[in-house]
Each structure stands twice: as C-alpha cells, then as structure tokens.
Design a protein around this motif. Structure first.
Motif, PDB file in Angstrom:
ATOM      1  N   THR A  89       6.854  31.467  -9.504  1.00 54.98           N
ATOM      2  CA  THR A  89       8.068  31.078 -10.043  1.00 54.98           C
ATOM      3  C   THR A  89       9.196  31.890  -9.995  1.00 54.98           C
ATOM      4  N   LEU A  90       9.134  33.142  -9.539  1.00 48.56           N
ATOM      5  CA  LEU A  90      10.448  33.572  -9.329  1.00 48.56           C
ATOM      6  C   LEU A  90      10.874  33.440  -8.067  1.00 48.56           C
ATOM      7  N   VAL A  91       9.985  33.119  -6.937  1.00 51.83           N
ATOM      8  CA  VAL A  91      10.578  32.909  -5.751  1.00 51.83           C
ATOM      9  C   VAL A  91      11.250  31.551  -5.784  1.00 51.83           C
ATOM     10  N   VAL A  92      10.468  30.422  -6.515  1.00 51.19           N
ATOM     11  CA  VAL A  92      11.136  29.160  -6.539  1.00 51.19           C
ATOM     12  C   VAL A  92      12.196  29.380  -7.359  1.00 51.19           C
ATOM     13  N   SER A  93      12.466  30.002  -8.398  1.00 51.15           N
ATOM     14  CA  SER A  93      13.596  29.977  -9.225  1.00 51.15           C
ATOM     15  C   SER A  93      14.936  30.681  -8.312  1.00 51.15           C
ATOM     16  N   LEU A  94      14.712  31.669  -7.674  1.00 55.82           N
ATOM     17  CA  LEU A  94      15.657  32.309  -6.664  1.00 55.82           C
ATOM     18  C   LEU A  94      16.108  31.271  -5.731  1.00 55.82           C
ATOM     19  N   ALA A 114      16.738  27.442 -15.834  1.00 61.43           N
ATOM     20  CA  ALA A 114      16.273  27.997 -17.161  1.00 61.43           C
ATOM     21  C   ALA A 114      14.868  27.716 -17.368  1.00 61.43           C
ATOM     22  N   PHE A 115      14.400  26.630 -17.059  1.00 61.28           N
ATOM     23  CA  PHE A 115      13.015  26.338 -17.219  1.00 61.28           C
ATOM     24  C   PHE A 115      12.157  27.094 -16.202  1.00 61.28           C
ATOM     25  N   ILE A 116      12.278  27.026 -14.908  1.00 60.06           N
ATOM     26  CA  ILE A 116      11.680  27.759 -13.923  1.00 60.06           C
ATOM     27  C   ILE A 116      11.578  29.191 -14.082  1.00 60.06           C
ATOM     28  N   ALA A 120       7.893  33.609 -16.035  1.00 62.49           N
ATOM     29  CA  ALA A 120       7.665  34.948 -16.037  1.00 62.49           C
ATOM     30  C   ALA A 120       7.740  35.694 -17.263  1.00 62.49           C
ATOM     31  N   MET A 121       8.788  35.106 -17.921  1.00 59.86           N
ATOM     32  CA  MET A 121       9.181  36.060 -19.406  1.00 59.86           C
ATOM     33  C   MET A 121       7.931  35.573 -20.264  1.00 59.86           C
ATOM     34  N   GLY A 122       7.334  34.662 -20.104  1.00 66.20           N
ATOM     35  CA  GLY A 122       6.132  34.360 -21.169  1.00 66.20           C
ATOM     36  C   GLY A 122       5.028  35.417 -20.873  1.00 66.20           C
ATOM     37  N   LEU A 123       5.017  35.887 -19.705  1.00 65.34           N
ATOM     38  CA  LEU A 123       3.809  36.462 -19.269  1.00 65.34           C
ATOM     39  C   LEU A 123       4.069  38.282 -19.488  1.00 65.34           C
ATOM     40  N   VAL A 124       4.938  38.730 -19.913  1.00 65.59           N
ATOM     41  CA  VAL A 124       5.291  40.033 -20.099  1.00 65.59           C
ATOM     42  C   VAL A 124       3.959  40.495 -20.824  1.00 65.59           C
ATOM     43  N   PRO A 125       3.723  40.305 -22.102  1.00 70.86           N
ATOM     44  CA  PRO A 125       2.626  40.680 -22.835  1.00 70.86           C
ATOM     45  C   PRO A 125       1.370  40.661 -21.979  1.00 70.86           C
ATOM     46  N   TYR A 126       0.844  39.413 -21.524  1.00 73.82           N
ATOM     47  CA  TYR A 126      -0.020  39.126 -20.679  1.00 73.82           C
ATOM     48  C   TYR A 126      -0.284  40.421 -19.569  1.00 73.82           C
ATOM     49  N   VAL A 127       0.598  40.634 -19.073  1.00 73.84           N
ATOM     50  CA  VAL A 127       0.536  41.587 -17.853  1.00 73.84           C
ATOM     51  C   VAL A 127       0.587  43.045 -18.535  1.00 73.84           C
TER      52      VAL A 127
END
Length: 181
Positions: A89-94, A114-116, A120-127
């Motif tokens: 998702t970071l590569v696609v957004s970049l 903004a969607f893409i 990654a922000m949603g996965l900070v707690p998971y990581v």
C-alpha cells in the motif's frame, strides 16, 4: 486488578525496549511523515493551486476514506501477509502521489490517495503490540513510538514541504517518499 507498578514503566521501556522502541519510533514517524505531508495539508495545497472551492468536500470525503482504510486494514492484513500489505500500500500510494499531487490534482485523485496511504496507519497497533512486554506496552506503543514518531519525525513534514517547493505538490511527493523509506 490493577496495581501500582513497582518500577516506572518508562524506566523499563527505555531499559528493555531496545531495538523495537527505535523501530516503533521510525515506523510511526515514517507513516506520520506521509500523513502530515499529504492528507493533513490538502487544504493548504488546494489553496495554493487555486482550488479552494473544493476544500470542504475533499477534506470530508478524504477523512471518511481514511477511516474506512484504517478499518479495512486489519481484516485485509489477516488475509494477506501484513508486511507485504504495508509495503504494497505504501508503494502504490507513492506511485500514485505524482498523479494526484502533480499531474491531475482533483477531488477524486486526492480522495483515492488518502484512502490508499491510510491502510498502513491502521496496522500500527498490529505491528507493534507484541513487540513490548505487557508491563510497558502502552508506553512503548502509544506513549513513545506514536508520539515521538509524530513529534520528532512526522511533525516537521508540513514545514519542509513548504520549503521544498512553493506550489507544494513536489514537496508533498518528496516528503511522502521520505516517509515511505
């Protein structure tokens, strides 16, 4: 039952948090650099390019898109390897950022970006949740990683965007690349 800790959790965190504390600060700092250098300053960007009339609608729908992305991130990360999901998702957004911010800055492209980028922000707690022992998990995840990442790293992004390029689009893409790296 909760009981008062014998040792300050921050003391334990800095003593034993080690590499994961540094990783947490860099990880959240990179993600917040992306957030602060794009979505957060859309209104200034739209004013700078003469599209101030769409600021309310872009900000409203981008916020809804960001919330949806954050909520979808967890279930999708369970179906897809979370590391590849974040990287993807970071590569696609970049890759999409120059289209949305330089070539065709419009309502749809800004909302899609903004969607893409918010997956990654949603996965900070998971990581980070299992990287810190339970006695200093809250301090490690939210107290230090998130706040230091935002304040010491990501918080500089809007100012740097303005210094890089007055029309802002190029600065936004460059800072987004820094955050992804």
């Amino acid at each position: 039952m909760w009981s008062r800790p014998r040792v300050n959790p921050l003391t334990l965190l800095f003593r034993y948090g080690g590499v994961w504390l540094g990783f947490g600060v860099l990880f959240t700092g990179g993600l917040l650099t992306i957030y602060y250098s794009t979505y957060l300053i859309y209104s200034d960007f739209l004013k700078a390019i003469g599209m101030a009339n769409i600021i309310p609608s872009v900000m409203l729908i981008s916020t809804i898109a960001a919330v949806v992305a954050v909520l979808l991130a967890g279930p999708l990360a369970l179906a897809i390897n979370y590391r590849w999901f974040i990287i993807g998702t970071l590569v696609v957004s970049l890759a999409y950022a120059p289209i949305a911010l330089l070539l065709y800055p419009n309502f749809t492209n800004l909302v899609v970006l903004a969607f893409i980028e918010n997956f990654a922000m949603g996965l900070v707690p998971y990581v980070l949740i299992d990287k810190f022992d339970v006695q200093y998990r809250a301090s490690g995840l939210g107290g230090v990683s998130y706040n230091w990442g935002g304040l010491l790293i990501g918080g500089w992004a809007p100012m740097i965007v303005g210094l890089i390029s007055p029309p802002m689009g190029l600065g936004m893409v460059i800072m987004m690349a820094v955050g992804v790296a």
